[in-house]
Each structure stands twice: as structure tokens, then as C-alpha cells.
Enzyme design. Structure first.
Site, PDB file in Angstrom:
ATOM      1  N   ASP A 258       0.786  -1.332   0.054  1.00  0.00           N
ATOM      2  CA  ASP A 258      -0.068  -0.184   0.004  1.00  0.00           C
ATOM      3  C   ASP A 258       0.831   1.260   0.034  1.00  0.00           C
ATOM      4  OD1 ASP A 258       0.724  -0.675   2.660  1.00  0.00           O
ATOM      5  OD2 ASP A 258      -1.275  -0.532   3.467  1.00  0.00           O
ATOM      6  N   GLU A 352     -11.018  -6.812   8.380  1.00  0.00           N
ATOM      7  CA  GLU A 352      -9.668  -6.974   7.856  1.00  0.00           C
ATOM      8  C   GLU A 352      -9.435  -7.589   6.640  1.00  0.00           C
ATOM      9  OE1 GLU A 352      -7.991  -4.717   9.140  1.00  0.00           O
ATOM     10  OE2 GLU A 352      -6.213  -5.913  10.054  1.00  0.00           O
ATOM     11  N   GLU A 370      -8.456   3.989   7.001  1.00  0.00           N
ATOM     12  CA  GLU A 370      -8.216   3.981   5.916  1.00  0.00           C
ATOM     13  C   GLU A 370      -9.552   4.508   4.990  1.00  0.00           C
ATOM     14  OE1 GLU A 370      -6.882   1.914   7.624  1.00  0.00           O
ATOM     15  OE2 GLU A 370      -4.598   2.041   6.965  1.00  0.00           O
ATOM     16  N   THR A 456       1.669   8.582   5.460  1.00  0.00           N
ATOM     17  CA  THR A 456       0.692   7.492   5.644  1.00  0.00           C
ATOM     18  C   THR A 456       0.056   7.295   7.134  1.00  0.00           C
ATOM     19  OG1 THR A 456       0.419   5.266   4.885  1.00  0.00           O
ATOM     20  CG2 THR A 456       2.323   5.760   6.051  1.00  0.00           C
TER      21      THR A 456
HETATM   22  C1  DMJ Z   1      -1.515   3.163   9.304  1.00  0.00           C
HETATM   23  O1  DMJ Z   1      -0.740   2.908  10.571  1.00  0.00           O
HETATM   24  C2  DMJ Z   1      -0.778   3.681   8.500  1.00  0.00           C
HETATM   25  O2  DMJ Z   1      -1.619   4.251   7.624  1.00  0.00           O
HETATM   26  C3  DMJ Z   1       0.001   2.522   7.579  1.00  0.00           C
HETATM   27  O3  DMJ Z   1       0.337   2.997   6.322  1.00  0.00           O
HETATM   28  C4  DMJ Z   1      -1.066   1.161   7.371  1.00  0.00           C
HETATM   29  N1  DMJ Z   1      -2.182   1.553   8.028  1.00  0.00           N
HETATM   30  C5  DMJ Z   1      -2.264   1.612   9.641  1.00  0.00           C
HETATM   31  C6  DMJ Z   1      -3.558   2.025   9.719  1.00  0.00           C
HETATM   32  O4  DMJ Z   1      -4.391   1.025   9.431  1.00  0.00           O
END
Ligand code: DMJ
Length: 772
Positions: A258, A352, A370, A456
């Protein structure tokens, strides 16, 4: 009447939701602070902190916990965004006082980077903004940045591999290869783990002045790119950190990969390095060709991409519509988001993992943000109130199904609604930011949100970072993005995508309404095309353009700021950069003189509060937060006769950084007529120190070649006169130094220097005739 009722209902929900979100945040944050702090996480069912080693080992997920008060650090910039500034100041003090990184503990490099390093950087940026405004954080001396740098150094040993891909774990005290480290035997890592360092590490390099962090993150990105499957342009999920071989070859946009894609796009936005956009576009085309099967996003085999490798999707891919919005590709974003919404309607939350028939594959839901993230981005892009309704449903589900007396608890299984004793730090770092932003007008926020990019983990990094220094390395041998791709470099317009169809978002969604077998036809809602979110990129391009490389044929004429009042008397000369707009100093034979006054706020990005003091003087303003042109305009309106911009990047100096020309903001700048110069931070510090010590500092702004007392000494004669002030008998006698600038015989225009041909810089003024 019915319309009024609908509007009222909408407004009520809008404002009610904002307050509700604040109340929910307080509940979560206060529960953590009251029951868990200084532990890393709150255990909301037990009402206590989770301390690693004291609780049963949960495997990999415990690698986020480094005994560094994770949740506190991850929450810091959320406190600012939600306007909880007292709490922020308090929390920063706690972080500085209590948090230590010298812990003999093995942590995930990826999680520590995105949550802790990102948290510290986002909070540092916020602390700096608040401090510059002059109201809060006046005690702050970059402590968070120093902590970030220390943490950065503690993560660096992970990059000590032959490939440059980082180890997945590091011991904060002993690194990786040290016999005491209890780590370093791993041979592989996930793609996202190696490819989600660049934003934080580049920001750290730029803010701290040490390029080493950005260099390592770039190298890791380069390896992943090199290792892409050349036929499909896809990457796998797990890679060997020593030889770069793919360990797991399934390829999707969710778990394991991702944020690698996210960071390619955002690295371009933050750093202005087109290499990352080209790479993103190449991968994006492949994703849309093989993985995107609207509204689904299905993993395929990277070597044989027409074959799906599983019939379920993971919840992490819910960020992807948000990324598509960033790219301007709205149609598939709307489709996938709608599919996800239908899944949440059926199961309350995104499980999930869920099948292509939207049944639960893995029922856990750890309060992931998300889906809220994508909802926010889609609302920004479309202005469609439908997305407010989606946001409202997220708020309701959280309160109904996750709220417990000591915070919010993860859902162990969406089918049963049972809880788990965990509240992950990303719930505070991300969920509340996106929900609050969704229901807030820009003007209600304490910062201009368009000036920032989200990491992120939703930490805020200023896009202006891209203009602070050129990127370490650029690789010009990269392939060009597909020329025929509508979205490659431009902001697509709704007109092009959806000609004559103002309700395009609804039209797209309607095809997916009964996807999960739930739901009824929605009331038609008017869709307003607000903006393409690519404005972030445009904004970025503007900022890059602001200091863009001067074309080769155009020379950057160095200017100077010469301190002429006592005790400097022309001997302190600071090299300055010019601006492409404002008064052309090269045409000012004798420069422009004035005493300097610091702007309040120092960044000059808000209304000038000390216009009275600034009028008739040269203003000092800190770079950053808004465009040079905007600052200049504001200060000129406040009465400034010139502006000296000072770099906000610690340690920059004209000796080490090439001069550049400030350019305008793309809008006409003819209205700006005052002279503008730029000082790097070392030179700026000299000027600020002079002002602090002497209060009245006169300077001369002029081209270097015309520097007083140097290149053209014949033009002006500088005389120092020592004058004794004589007072009545018994009173103290004081000595005044007078600087007298006299026209030489050869100079017939010298009078324009100060408006008279002789200038005394002493105070009080003495009659030169009385001097010896
Ligand atoms: C977060 O810690 C960040 O967005 C990461 O990139 C993946 N997702 C988790 C939360 O779901």
C-alpha cells in the site's frame, strides 16, 4: 419548506458531527492520558497501559511498541488540527521531558518511522508554526526536531544491508548487527516496509541539514523500482533484503505494498522530483490494467498478472481511492469507495479481509482509518454531501460499536461485535484528523491545510519543504510516463471526464447501490464539482517555481545587506539573493536604506500586527508557510519600504548553498514595488542578533558589486567622526561615532543615497561641524 428542512437537517448534522468528533477525541485521548500514559498504548477494556513485556506477546504487532509513549507522539499534531492548543503545548512538554529512545528494545523500522518519527516531525512543524505566531510555544527550541534526529540515527543501522533495503527491525539501543541487538537474522521485509521511509527521512534531512536520512530512503526506493517485474510493472509483497529477490510475488494495493505506491506519489509532491511521479504513473497504469477490476481491487501474480491469486480483499486497500483522488482519477475512486461503503453498511466496519461477495474473510477491525481517509479525499474532490453522510455513519458506528468507558476498543470480530483490548495509536493519529477535516471548513482550522501533505500515518509535512533545498539526487535515466495517459501530468477536468453530467459521482455510485444486497435507492442529491484535488500538486509546483532554478542565460545577481549603523559602520556585509519581482535593486545606484523591524507574525502569512512600527522601515520576515509574493504584498501594504526574507531552514548559508532568485506566485506581481532580498539562515541570524542587541539597525540593500567601501570606493567617501557630547559640568561625557557618507567629486548622483549627501547614523544626531 421541504428544501429548508433538508438544509437545516444537513447543517445541523454538519455542526453536530464536528462537536461529536471533538468529544470522541477527548474521550479517546483523555482515556489514554489518564489510564495509560506513559505506556505506548491504551488497553481500553482493562483501563490501563500496554507495556511491552508485561502483557502476553502478540507477535509482530507488538513491534510498534518501543517504550516511547507511542500514542502520545502519534497524537501530537492531531491536537493542533483539532485546535486543542493548550493540550498540545502540554503534550509537547511531556514528550520532551519523558520520552527517551535509548531503549534496549526491538522495534519495527516501518512503524517507528511512520508513527514516531513522523509524529515528532509533524509536531515540530506545528510547534514552529505556533511559535512563529508569537502566542504559544515561546519556550520551544526545536526539541522535537532534535529528538527526531536522534531517532533517525537509531533507525539508520537497519539500512546496513548490501542491497540498501532496510532490515524490518532494529534494536533502538544496539542497532542490528551488535550481538546484544537480538535482531538482524531476518532476510526479508515487506515492500511497504522498505518503501515508506522517504517522506519522513527526506523531511528529517531537510529540517536537520543532514542528508544521510534522505539518501538511505532514496536508495531503498530505487531498489524496489529496479526490482519491479519488467513485464507487468508490478511489485511483489515481500522482498529479500540481501539479494533483492521477491519472496512473495502476489501483487495488490493493500497489505504489504500500500504505502509504497502512496509514497511514490507523495514524494513527488513533497520533493518535486519527477522521477517519483514517473514511477508512480508506471505502476498506476499497471494497477489499473491488472489489479483494478472496478469496483474491486484484486491481488494478482506479478509475473502472470492476468491471474487473480485470491478472492478476497484486505481492509488496508481502502486508502487507495484517496490516492486515486490525489491523482485526479475520480471514477474508479468513487466506484471502489462505494463498494467499501456498502461493506461497512453490511458489517458496521470494514473487516480486515472480505470476499468478492463481501462476506467476512477475517472479521477483525482494529479501528483502521483508511475508509475515513478516502471519504475525506472524495468529499474534497467532489463537494458531494453524500460523503458527509458516509462520514456521519463512521462516527455513529464508532460510538455505537467501539466506544467503551475507557476509550474505543478494536472489534475482534465484526460478526459478533466482540471487543479486543487494544486501541492502536493510528486511531488518534489518523481517524480523528480525517473525520474532523471532513466536517470542517478550511477557515475553522488553525492551519492552512492546503499547505501540508499527509504522511501515511496522517502526520503533517509542509509542502514548502520541497523548496528548501534541491533534492539529493535525481535520476534522469528514468523512463518517461505514458504520453497518452490523460492523467499523467495534468489536472483532469470534470468536463473532460463527465461531459454534461453534473451528477457524475452519483451516476457512478448508483451502479453499485445493491452490491451487497443491502440498501435502497438514495434521494437524489445535487453534486457540486468543487475542485480536483490535484491542486495540491499545483500548489507544490507553485512552491517549487517560487525558487526555481534560474535559466542558464539569466544570471543571479548577488545582492548584499550591509549594516551601516554603529557599531557596524558598513563592515558587516551579508550576501543576499534577489527576487524577480519588486524593485530592481541593480538599477538603484546607491541602494535602498532603512532601519529594520521584525514582522509580527514573523512569517508575514497573516495580517501584520505591527504595521505602525513597520511603516517606513525594512521588514524582516521568515520564509515558509506562504509564498514570498504574499508576504511581500502584505508587508508593503503595512507600510514597509523593503523586505528581507530569512530562510527558515536551520544552518543554511550563502557559503554552502547556491543563491537563487525568488519568483512570484504565478499571478501578476507588478503591484509589488518595494525591494526584496533573501538571506540564508546563518546570515539571517547575524542580522537578527544585531537587531536584538542594538534595537536600531540601519541597513543598505544593494547589489554586491556596488558594495559600499569596496568595489567602487571612488564613488563615496566614508568618514568616521568621533564627536564628544559635552554636557553640563559634572555630567557624564559620552562619545558618539558618526558615519558620514560624502559624495566624491566624481559622483554627481550620490545625493540619492539617503536623500541628502551626508548622513549621520549616530543617535542623537550631532552637528557635523562640531566634530573635531
Ligand atoms: C497506519 O499505521 C498507516 O496508515 C499504515 O500505512 C497502514 N495502516 C495503518 C492503519 O491502518
Amino acid at each position: 419548506m421541504k428544501l429548508l428542512h433538508t438544509i437545516f437537517k444537513f447543517l445541523f448534522k454538519f455542526f453536530f458531527c464536528r462537536d461529536q468528533i471533538l468529544e470522541m477525541f477527548d474521550h479517546a485521548y483523555n482515556s489514554y492520558m489518564d489510564y495509560a500514559y506513559p505506556a505506548d498504548e491504551l488497553m481500553p477494556l482493562s483501563c490501563r497501559g500496554r507495556v511491552r513485556g508485561l502483557e502476553p506477546n502478540r507477535g509482530d504487532i507488538d513491534d510498534s511498541l518501543g517504550k516511547f509513549s507511542l500514542t502520545l507522539i502519534d497524537s501530537l499534531d492531531t491536537l493542533v488540527l483539532l485546535n486543542k492548543l493548550d493540550e498540545f503545548e502540554e503534550a509537547v512538554k511531556k514528550t520532551v521531558q519523558d520520552v527517551r529512545f535509548d531503549n534496549d528494545i526491538v522495534v519495527s523500522v516501518f512503524e517507528t518511522n511512520i508513527r514516531v518519527l513522523g509524529g515528532l516531525l509533524g509536531a515540530h512543524v506545528m510547534a514552529d508554526v505556533l511559535k512563529q505566531r508569537g502566542e504559544r510555544m515561546q519556550w520551544y527550541r526545536d526539541e522535537l526536531l532534535h529528538m527526531a534526529k536522534e531517532l533517525g540515527y537509531r533507525l539508520l543501522p537497519a539500512f546496513n544491508t548490501t542491497s540498501g533495503l532496510p532490515y524490518p527491525r532494529v534494536n533502538l539501543r544496539y542497532g542490528v548487527v551488535n550481538p546484544l541487538s537480538r535482531t538482524g537474522t531476518e532476510s526479508d521485509t515487506c515492500t511497504a516496509c522498505a518503501g515508506t521511509m522517504i517522506l519522513e527521512f527526506a523531511a528529517l534531512s531537510q529540517l536537520s541539514g543532514d542528508p544521510i536520512f534522505e539518501e538511505h530512503a532514496r536508495k531503498a526506493m530505487d531498489v524496489l523500482w529496479e526490482k519491479r517485474q519488467r513485464g507487468s510493472d508490478l511489485v511483489g509483497t515481500v522482498i529479500n533484503i540481501h539479494n533483492g529477490d521477491w519472496v512473495r510475488r502476489d501483487s495488490g494495493v493493500g497489505a504489504g505494498i500500500d504505502s509504497y505506491y502512496e509514497y511514490l506519489m507523495k514524494a513527488y509532491i513533497l520533493l518535486g522530483d519527477k522521477v517519483y511521479l514517473d514511477r508512480f504513473n508506471t505502476h498506476y497504469s499497471a494497477i489499473m490494467k491488472y489489479i483494478s477490476q472496478p469496483p474491486l481491487l484484486l491481488n494478482v501474480h506479478m509475473h502472470n498478472p492476468t491471474v487473480n491469486v485470491r478472492s478476497w480483499m484486505d481492509s488496508l486497500l481502502a486508502f487507495f481511492p484517496g490516492l486515486q483522488v490525489l491523482r485526479g482519477d475520480l471514477k474508479p475512486a468513487i466506484e471502489t469507495h462505494e463498494m467499501l461503503y456498502q461493506v461497512t453498511k453490511r458489517h458496521n466496519f470494514l473487516p480486515e479481509a472480505f470476499t468478492t461477495e463481501f462476506r467476512v474473510h477475517w472479521g477483525q477491525h482494529p479501528l483502521r482509518p483508511e475508509f475515513a481517509e478516502s471519504t475525506y479525499f472524495l468529499y474534497k474532490a467532489t463537494g458531494d454531501p453524500y460523503y458527509l453522510k458516509v462520514g456521519q455513519s463512521i462516527v455513529e458506528k464508532l460510538n455505537t460499536h467501539a466506544r467503551v468507558p475507557c476509550g474505543f476498543a478494536a472489534v475482534q470480530d465484526v460478526r459478533t461485535g466482540t471487543h479486543e483490548d487494544r486501541m492502536d495509536s493510528f486511531f488518534l493519529a489518523e481517524m480523528f484528523k480525517y473525520l474532523y477535516l471532513l466536517f470542517s471548513e478550511k477557515s475553522q482550522l488553525p492551519i492552512n491545510i492546503d499547505d501540508y501533505i499527509f504522511t501515511t500515518e496522517a502526520h503533517l509535512l509542509p509542502v514548502s519543504l520541497s523548496t528548501t533545498q534541491p533534492s539529493c539526487h535525481t535520476n534522469n535515466t528514468e523512463p518517461q510516463a505514458h504520453e497518452d495517459d490523460l492523467f499523467s501530468y495534468s489536472c483532469p477536468s470534470a468536463q473532460t471526464l463527465f461531459p454534461n453530467n453534473p451528477t457524475f459521482a452519483k451516476t457512478i455510485r448508483d451502479s453499485y447501490k445493491y452490491l451487497t444486497g443491502l440498501g435502497r435507492t438514495q434521494q437524489p442529491s445535487p453534486v457540486r464539482w468543487v475542485t480536483c484535488y490535484r491542486f495540491i500538486i499545483e500548489q507544490h509546483l507553485k512552491l517549487v517555481a517560487e525558487v526555481s532554478q534560474t535559466p542558464e542565460h539569466e544570471e543571479v545577481v548577488p545582492l548584499i545587506v550591509q549594516l551601516i549603523s554603529p557599531p557596524f559602520l558598513g563592515r558587516t556585509v551579508l550576501t543576499a539573493g534577489p527576487a524577480k519581482f519588486g524593485m530592481d535593486l541593480t538599477k538603484q545606484e546607491h541602494g535602498v536604506k532603512g532601519s529594520i523591524v521584525k514582522s509580527v507574525p514573523y512569517t508575514a502569512c497573516g495580517p501584520i500586527e505591527n504595521a505602525v512600527e513597520i511603516t517606513g522601515h525594512i521588514a524582516l520576515a521568515l520564509r515558509g508557510d506562504c509564498m514570498f509574493a504574499a508576504k511581500a504584498r502584505r508587508l508593503q501594504e503595512a507600510g514597509a519600504t523593503g523586505v528581507i526574507f530569512i530562510d527558515h531552514r536551520e544552518g543554511s548559508s550563502s557559503a554552502e548553498t547556491p543563491l537563487f532568485q525568488m519568483v512570484g506566485d504565478g499571478e501578476p506581481t507588478d503591484d509589488i514595488t518595494v525591494p526584496l532580498v533573501f538571506l540564508f539562515s546563518k546570515e539571517g541570524a547575524t542580522l537578527s542578533a544585531a537587531l536584538q542587541e542594538h534595537h536600531n539597525v540601519d541597513v543598505l540593500l544593494l547589489p554586491k558589486e556596488k558594495q559600499l567601501g569596496k568595489e567602487k570606493p571612488e564613488k563615496l567617501n566614508i568618514k568616521f567622526r568621533i564627536a564628544k557630547e559635552e554636557f553640563a559640568e559634572g555630567e557624564i561625557e559620552s562619545t558618539t561615532i558618526q558615519l558620514v557618507l560624502e559624495q566624491s567629486e566624481t559622483d554627481t548622483e550620490g545625493a540619492s543615497l539617503t536623500g541628502k549627501n551626508q548622513d549621520t547614523c549616530s543617535s542623537p544626531q550631532k552637528d557635523p561641524e562640531s566634530s573635531p
